[in-house]
Design a protein around this motif. Structure first.
Motif, PDB file in Angstrom:
ATOM      1  N   LEU A 361       0.543  -6.815  -2.943  1.00 50.52           N
ATOM      2  CA  LEU A 361      -0.309  -6.868  -4.131  1.00 50.52           C
ATOM      3  C   LEU A 361      -1.698  -6.316  -3.863  1.00 50.52           C
ATOM      4  O   LEU A 361      -2.369  -5.853  -4.779  1.00 50.52           O
ATOM      5  CB  LEU A 361      -0.417  -8.311  -4.628  1.00 50.52           C
ATOM      6  CG  LEU A 361       0.881  -8.944  -5.156  1.00 50.52           C
ATOM      7  CD1 LEU A 361       0.673 -10.426  -5.408  1.00 50.52           C
ATOM      8  CD2 LEU A 361       1.332  -8.250  -6.432  1.00 50.52           C
ATOM      9  N   ARG A 362      -2.119  -6.364  -2.595  1.00 56.63           N
ATOM     10  CA  ARG A 362      -3.481  -5.920  -2.266  1.00 56.63           C
ATOM     11  C   ARG A 362      -3.665  -4.444  -2.611  1.00 56.63           C
ATOM     12  O   ARG A 362      -4.707  -4.039  -3.117  1.00 56.63           O
ATOM     13  CB  ARG A 362      -3.760  -6.145  -0.785  1.00 56.63           C
ATOM     14  CG  ARG A 362      -5.189  -5.795  -0.381  1.00 56.63           C
ATOM     15  CD  ARG A 362      -5.337  -5.854   1.135  1.00 56.63           C
ATOM     16  NE  ARG A 362      -4.917  -7.150   1.657  1.00 56.63           N
ATOM     17  CZ  ARG A 362      -4.644  -7.366   2.939  1.00 56.63           C
ATOM     18  NH1 ARG A 362      -4.708  -6.359   3.807  1.00 56.63           N
ATOM     19  NH2 ARG A 362      -4.286  -8.561   3.349  1.00 56.63           N
ATOM     20  N   GLY A 363      -2.615  -3.632  -2.352  1.00 56.41           N
ATOM     21  CA  GLY A 363      -2.732  -2.217  -2.655  1.00 56.41           C
ATOM     22  C   GLY A 363      -2.865  -1.923  -4.131  1.00 56.41           C
ATOM     23  O   GLY A 363      -3.373  -0.875  -4.520  1.00 56.41           O
ATOM     24  N   HIS A 364      -2.419  -2.853  -4.980  1.00 57.18           N
ATOM     25  CA  HIS A 364      -2.516  -2.665  -6.430  1.00 57.18           C
ATOM     26  C   HIS A 364      -3.633  -3.512  -7.039  1.00 57.18           C
ATOM     27  O   HIS A 364      -3.731  -3.620  -8.268  1.00 57.18           O
ATOM     28  CB  HIS A 364      -1.184  -3.033  -7.085  1.00 57.18           C
ATOM     29  CG  HIS A 364      -0.038  -2.174  -6.632  1.00 57.18           C
ATOM     30  ND1 HIS A 364       0.216  -0.930  -7.148  1.00 57.18           N
ATOM     31  CD2 HIS A 364       0.912  -2.374  -5.680  1.00 57.18           C
ATOM     32  CE1 HIS A 364       1.270  -0.409  -6.570  1.00 57.18           C
ATOM     33  NE2 HIS A 364       1.707  -1.263  -5.668  1.00 57.18           N
ATOM     34  N   ARG A 365      -4.428  -4.124  -6.177  1.00 57.38           N
ATOM     35  CA  ARG A 365      -5.582  -4.919  -6.611  1.00 57.38           C
ATOM     36  C   ARG A 365      -5.177  -6.066  -7.536  1.00 57.38           C
ATOM     37  O   ARG A 365      -5.841  -6.343  -8.542  1.00 57.38           O
ATOM     38  CB  ARG A 365      -6.621  -4.016  -7.292  1.00 57.38           C
ATOM     39  CG  ARG A 365      -7.157  -2.934  -6.374  1.00 57.38           C
ATOM     40  CD  ARG A 365      -8.190  -2.077  -7.062  1.00 57.38           C
ATOM     41  NE  ARG A 365      -8.703  -1.039  -6.170  1.00 57.38           N
ATOM     42  CZ  ARG A 365      -9.598  -0.127  -6.514  1.00 57.38           C
ATOM     43  NH1 ARG A 365     -10.096  -0.137  -7.748  1.00 57.38           N
ATOM     44  NH2 ARG A 365     -10.006   0.778  -5.655  1.00 57.38           N
ATOM     45  N   GLU A 366      -4.068  -6.713  -7.205  1.00 64.82           N
ATOM     46  CA  GLU A 366      -3.588  -7.828  -8.016  1.00 64.82           C
ATOM     47  C   GLU A 366      -3.664  -9.157  -7.273  1.00 64.82           C
ATOM     48  O   GLU A 366      -3.120 -10.152  -7.747  1.00 64.82           O
ATOM     49  CB  GLU A 366      -2.148  -7.565  -8.464  1.00 64.82           C
ATOM     50  CG  GLU A 366      -2.008  -6.411  -9.428  1.00 64.82           C
ATOM     51  CD  GLU A 366      -0.588  -6.256  -9.935  1.00 64.82           C
ATOM     52  OE1 GLU A 366      -0.267  -6.834 -10.980  1.00 64.82           O
ATOM     53  OE2 GLU A 366       0.188  -5.575  -9.257  1.00 64.82           O
ATOM     54  N   VAL A 367      -4.325  -9.166  -6.126  1.00 64.38           N
ATOM     55  CA  VAL A 367      -4.469 -10.414  -5.376  1.00 64.38           C
ATOM     56  C   VAL A 367      -5.202 -11.476  -6.188  1.00 64.38           C
ATOM     57  O   VAL A 367      -4.838 -12.661  -6.122  1.00 64.38           O
ATOM     58  CB  VAL A 367      -5.164 -10.147  -4.027  1.00 64.38           C
ATOM     59  CG1 VAL A 367      -5.448 -11.463  -3.279  1.00 64.38           C
ATOM     60  CG2 VAL A 367      -4.296  -9.243  -3.159  1.00 64.38           C
TER      61      VAL A 367
END
Length: 772
Positions: A361-367
Motif C-alpha cells: 500500500l505504501r507505493g500507492h500512498r494508501e497507508v
C-alpha cells in the motif's frame, strides 16, 4: 468438474482420489482447530463453529462459484458476532445470521457481486488487521489466566496487571502453544502436519501428562447441544443494521478471497455472483442449525490450493470429515485446554496484521487509509472503523482525481512555458491563478494543457487570464495534448469522453502536418508538397523559431548553424523529450542492458513505412532490417551481402527470434525500377540484382489477380520470393523444418492504410486475416 454434473467420468474420479481427497484431509486438519478458536473468540457455543465449518464446506463448496475456495467461520467476523451475542443473545444471533444469508442470496440474484470489488483493499486489510489486534488483545488475557475486557483499550490498560499477577498453568499452556506455532513454521519437514493442529495436540498432551490445572473446552454434547434460532428483541433499526453488516462483511470477505483464489489454480475462473448466492444459502442453513456466520476463509483456501486440490470435491469432503470427526471423536475436543485455543487465536490475530500489505500500500500512498481503518476498529468499533476508512479512502481518491500540477518556467528572452497536468477543476483554480500571476505581462507564452478533464470554473479562470494577457500585448500558443477541452469550451461544444484522444495522438504525424495555428495541428489532408508558398513560409518560420529556442547560443546570442539547418529534427527531438520520454523512460530503463525481440522484421527503406505503427508494437518487440526493396540476398549470392545476412544470423542465433517477417508495400520504387529501367546509379544497380529472382517469378506467374496492376503484383511476389531466399540460409531452413522458426510475409497498402498477411501460394492477402 462440478457436483452439478450428472455423472463423473472415470478419469475425473481418479483425479478426485489422487488430488482432492488428500487435500481435503489437510484442510480438515486446519479447519477443526480454527473453527473451535473462532467460536471461542465470538462468545458462541464451541459446537457452533463446527456447524459452520460443516455447512460452509458442504453447501458453499458444492454450490459456490469457486472450485477451491473453502468457507467456514471467519475470524474477521468474530468481533461482530461477539457484539451481537452480548447484545441479543446467541440464539437471536443465529436469526441475524439467517437473515443476512437471505440478503446475500438476493444480492447474488441481482448480480451485484462485482460491486464489492470497489471497496478499497486498504480498508479491507485495515479492517482485518484491526480485528486481529482486538482478538489478540482479548485472548491474551485468557492465556494469562484472566478475563477479556469489553474494549481493546481496556484490554491494553489491564494487560500489565495480568502479566504481573497471573502465573498459573493456563499461562504455561498458552506459552507452549505459541512456541509450537512459531517453531513449527520453521521446520519444513514437519509441515505435512498443520501447525494449529500440532500446537493443540502438543499443549493438550503436555497438560494431561503433567497434570496442569487448566479449563477445558466445553463441547456440551456436540451437535445435539446446538439450539435453533429465535427472533431478536429490541430496536428493529439496529437489528436490520446488524443483518446488513453481517451480510456485507461476510460477502466482501468471501468475494475478495474468491478473487485471490483465481491466482492459486489453473481451473475455471470464479463466478462471483454464484459464490455470493452460495454463501447466502450457507448462512441461511448455518443460522437455522445454530451455527456461526459463514464466509470464505483465506487460510483454509490457501491450504486447499497448496495441497493440490483440483475440484470442489476437496472443499465438500473437508466438511464431511469435520462432521464425522465431531460425531465420533467429540470427546477428544473436550480434552483441549481453553488457554491453548486462546493462544491459537492470539497467534492468528497477530498474523492478521500483515506487514506485507503495508509495503504494497505504501507505493500507492494508501497507508493512511489502512492505519486509520485499523485504529478505528481497535479504538471505536468494527462498523465505525470501516466507515471511517471508507470515508478517508473516498476523500483521498477525490483529491487524486482533482489533483493538478502547474509548472511555469522561462524559456529564452520574454518567452515562458506553462505546463498544466491532471484534472483541472475548481479545486485547482487557486493554484492555477497563483502560477499564472507569475508570468510577466506582454510575454510570449507556450501553454501545454495535458488534461483529462476541465470544469467550467477552471475554464473561466484560464480564459479570463488569456484575454487579459493578450490585451496587455502578450501572445499565447495553446497546445492540448490529451483532449481539446479548452478549444471545445471556447467553441461552445459539449465535452464528452468521446472527444478524448490518446496522449500520443500527434507522435505519428509527419513534421509538416504538425504546424501550429492557435494551438491546433493542421490536419486538412493537404500533402506537404501541395502547400502554398505562403503557408510553407509560415510553417518554416514557425519551425525555425521553435528550433532556435533549443540551440546553443554563442556569446553574441547567435544560433549555431547545425541547429538552424535541421529545424524539424530538433523540433521533433524537443517534442519527444517533453511528451514521449517521460512515458517510455521506465520501460526503456528496464531493457537498457539487453534486448529480447520476438520478431526479425525486414522491410523497405521507404519513408512511408513505419514498422512500429503498422504492427502496433513498441520498443523491444522488433529487430528491424531496412533496405531498398526489402530484399534478402541469397546465401550463395556473389559477391555475398554481409549486411542482411549478419542481421539474420544475429537475430536467429543470438537473440533467438522465432518469427521472421518480410514486409513489402504498394508502389515500391525498387520494384518499379525492376519493371522498367534501373536508374544509372551504380550502387543501386548493383543492389537490385538481388531482385532478379522476384522478377523472374513474376514473369512466370499467371496474371490472374492483377486488379492492382502489374506493379502491385510484383511487390507481393517479391515478398514471397524473399521468404524463399531466407531458406537458402542453412540454419534458417533447419529451424523452419523443425517447427522452431516461422516465416511470414506482410503487404502494406499505403493508400488504404491496410496491412495483409500474404498467402505464399497465390501471393494474395489471406481473407480470414485481412485487417481492413
Amino acid at each position: 468438474m462440478t457436483l452439478r454434473s450428472g455423472t463423473t467420468p472415470e478419469r475425473d474420479w481418479r483425479s478426485v482420489l489422487r488430488h482432492d481427497v488428500p487435500a481435503s484431509l489437510v484442510v480438515f486438519l486446519v479447519a477443526v482447530p480454527l473453527s473451535l478458536g473462532v467460536a471461542v473468540a465470538s462468545g458462541a457455543p464451541v459446537a457452533a463453529g463446527l456447524v459452520a465449518a460443516v455447512v460452509g464446506g458442504v453447501l458453499a463448496g458444492a454450490l459456490g462459484g469457486s472450485v477451491v475456495q473453502v468457507s467456514g467461520p471467519a475470524a474477521g467476523l468474530a468481533l461482530v458476532v461477539a457484539d451481537l451475542v452480548h447484545t441479543y443473545g446467541w440464539r437471536a444471533t443465529c436469526t441475524i445470521t439467517l437473515l443476512a444469508g437471505i440478503v446475500q442470496v438476493v444480492l447474488g440474484g441481482l448480480r451485484v457481486a462485482r460491486a464489492a470489488l470497489g471497496v478499497s483493499p486498504a480498508v479491507v486489510h485495515g479492517m482485518l488487521a484491526g480485528v486481529g489486534a482486538v482478538i489478540a488483545l482479548s485472548q491474551l488475557h485468557v492465556v494469562l489466566g484472566g478475563t477479556p475486557q469489553r474494549s481493546a483499550l481496556e484490554n491494553i490498560l489491564q494487560l500489565p496487571s495480568q502479566i504481573a499477577n497471573n502465573h498459573n498453568h493456563a499461562v504455561m499452556t498458552g506459552v507452549l502453544t505459541i512456541a509450537i506455532l512459531v517453531v513449527w513454521a520453521r521446520l519444513p519437514r514437519l509441515r505435512t502436519v498443520p501447525a494449529p493442529l500440532a500446537a493443540l495436540i502438543g499443549a493438550t498432551v503436555t497438560a494431561a501428562v503433567l497434570g496442569w490445572d487448566a479449563t477445558r473446552v466445553d463441547l456440551g454434547g456436540g451437535f445435539s447441544s446446538v439450539l435453533g434460532p429465535v427472533m431478536p428483541k429490541g430496536d428493529w433499526h439496529a437489528i436490520a443494521s446488524a443483518v446488513l453488516l453481517v451480510a456485507l462483511l461476510a460477502g466482501v470477505e468471501s468475494l475478495l478471497t474468491c478473487v485471490a483464489t483465481n491466482r492459486m489454480h489453473d481451473g475455471p475462473r470464479a463466478d462471483l455472483d454464484r459464490e455470493l448466492a452460495a454463501q447466502g444459502l450457507a448462512n441461511v442453513v448455518s443460522g437455522a442449525l445454530g451455527g456461526l456466520p459463514v464466509a470464505g476463509v483465506v487460510v483454509r483456501t490457501t491450504t486447499n490450493a497448496r495441497a493440490g486440490a483440483r475440484s470442489r470435491w476437496s472443499t465438500v469432503l473437508h466438511g464431511v470429515w469435520v462432521l464425522l470427526f465431531t460425531v465420533v471423536f467429540a470427546w477428544l475436543i473436550a480434552l483441549i485446554p481453553l488457554a491453548a485455543l486462546a493462544a491459537l487465536l492470539v497467534f492468528i490475530g497477530v498474523q492478521m496484521i500483515n506487514l506485507a500489505h503495508v509495503r504494497n500500500l505504501r507505493g500507492h500512498r494508501e497507508v493512511p487509509v489502512y492505519v486509520t481503518t485499523m485504529g478505528g476498529v481497535v479504538l471505536i468499533g468494527l462498523a465505525e472503523g470501516v466507515a471511517i476508512g471508507l470515508a478517508l479512502a473516498a476523500l483521498l481518491s477525490l483529491r487524486r482525481l482533482a489533483r493538478v500540477e502547474v509548472v511555469v518556467r522561462p524559456e529564452g528572452d520574454r518567452c515562458w512555458r506553462i505546463v498544466v497536468t491532471g484534472s483541472l477543476t475548481f479545486l485547482g483554480v487557486p493554484r492555477l491563478t497563483e502560477a499564472l500571476a507569475a508570468v510577466p505581462p506582454g510575454s510570449a507564452v507556450e501553454l501545454d494543457l495535458n488534461l483529462d478533464f476541465m470544469d467550467n470554473a477552471a475554464f473561466e479562470a484560464l480564459h479570463a487570464w488569456r484575454l487579459d494577457h493578450e490585451r496587455a500585448g502578450g501572445t499565447i500558443d495553446i497546445d492540448e495534448v490529451h483532449g481539446e477541452w479548452y478549444a471545445a469550451a471556447v467553441g461552445g461544444a459539449g465535452l464528452y469522453p468521446a472527444r478524448l484522444a490518446p496522449s500520443h495522438d500527434r507522435g505519428w504525424l509527419p513534421w509538416s502536418y504538425r504546424r501550429h495555428s492557435q494551438g491546433r495541428p493542421q490536419l486538412d489532408g493537404t500533402p506537404p508538397g501541395a502547400a502554398t508558398a505562403a503557408a510553407a513560409g509560415d510553417a518554416t518560420e514557425t519551425a525555425t523559431e521553435t528550433a532556435t529556442e533549443t540551440t546553443t547560443e554563442t556569446a553574441t546570442g547567435a544560433a549555431t548553424p547545425a541547429s538552424a539547418a535541421v529545424p524539424d529534427l530538433v523540433s521533433g527531438m524537443r517534442e519527444f523529450q517533453r511528451r514521449t520520454a517521460p512515458l517510455v523512460r521506465p520501460l526503456l530503463h528496464r531493457m537498457a542492458r539487453t534486448q529480447s525481440p520476438s520478431h526479425l522484421f525486414i522491410t523497405c527503406a521507404d519513408s512511408r513505412i513505419v514498422p512500429n505503427i503498422i504492427t502496433a508494437s513498441g520498443p523491444g518487440d522488433l529487430f528491424t532490417v531496412r533496405n531498398v526493396g526489402n530484399l534478402v540476398p541469397r546465401a550463395s549470392s556473389l559477391p555475398p551481402d554481409d549486411s542482411v545476412g549478419s542481421a539474420v544470423e544475429y537475430a536467429v542465433r543470438i537473440l533467438g527470434v522465432r518469427t521472421i517477417t518480410v514486409c513489402g508495400h504498394s508502389g515500391c520504387g525498387a520494384m518499379t525500377a525492376l519493371l522498367g529501367e534501373v536508374p544509372d546509379l551504380p550502387a543501386l544497380r548493383g543492389w537490385l540484382r538481388h531482385g532478379r529472382q522476384s522478377l523472374a517469378r513474376f514473369v512466370a506467374t499467371p496474371a490472374e489477380d492483377d486488379d492492382g496492376g502489374p506493379l502491385d503484383r510484383l511487390c507481393r511476389v517479391n515478398v514471397i520470393q524473399q521468404l524463399d531466399n531466407l531458406r537458402t540460409y542453412p540454419f534458417v531452413d533447419e529451424l523452419v523444418r523443425a517447427g522452431q522458426l516461422r516465416l511470414a510475409g506482410l503487404y502494406f497498402d499505403i493508400g488504404a492504410a491496410r496491412v495483409d498477411l500474404l498467402d505464399p501460394e497465390t501471393y494474395a492477402p489471406v481473407p480470414a486475416l485481412r485487417t481492413g
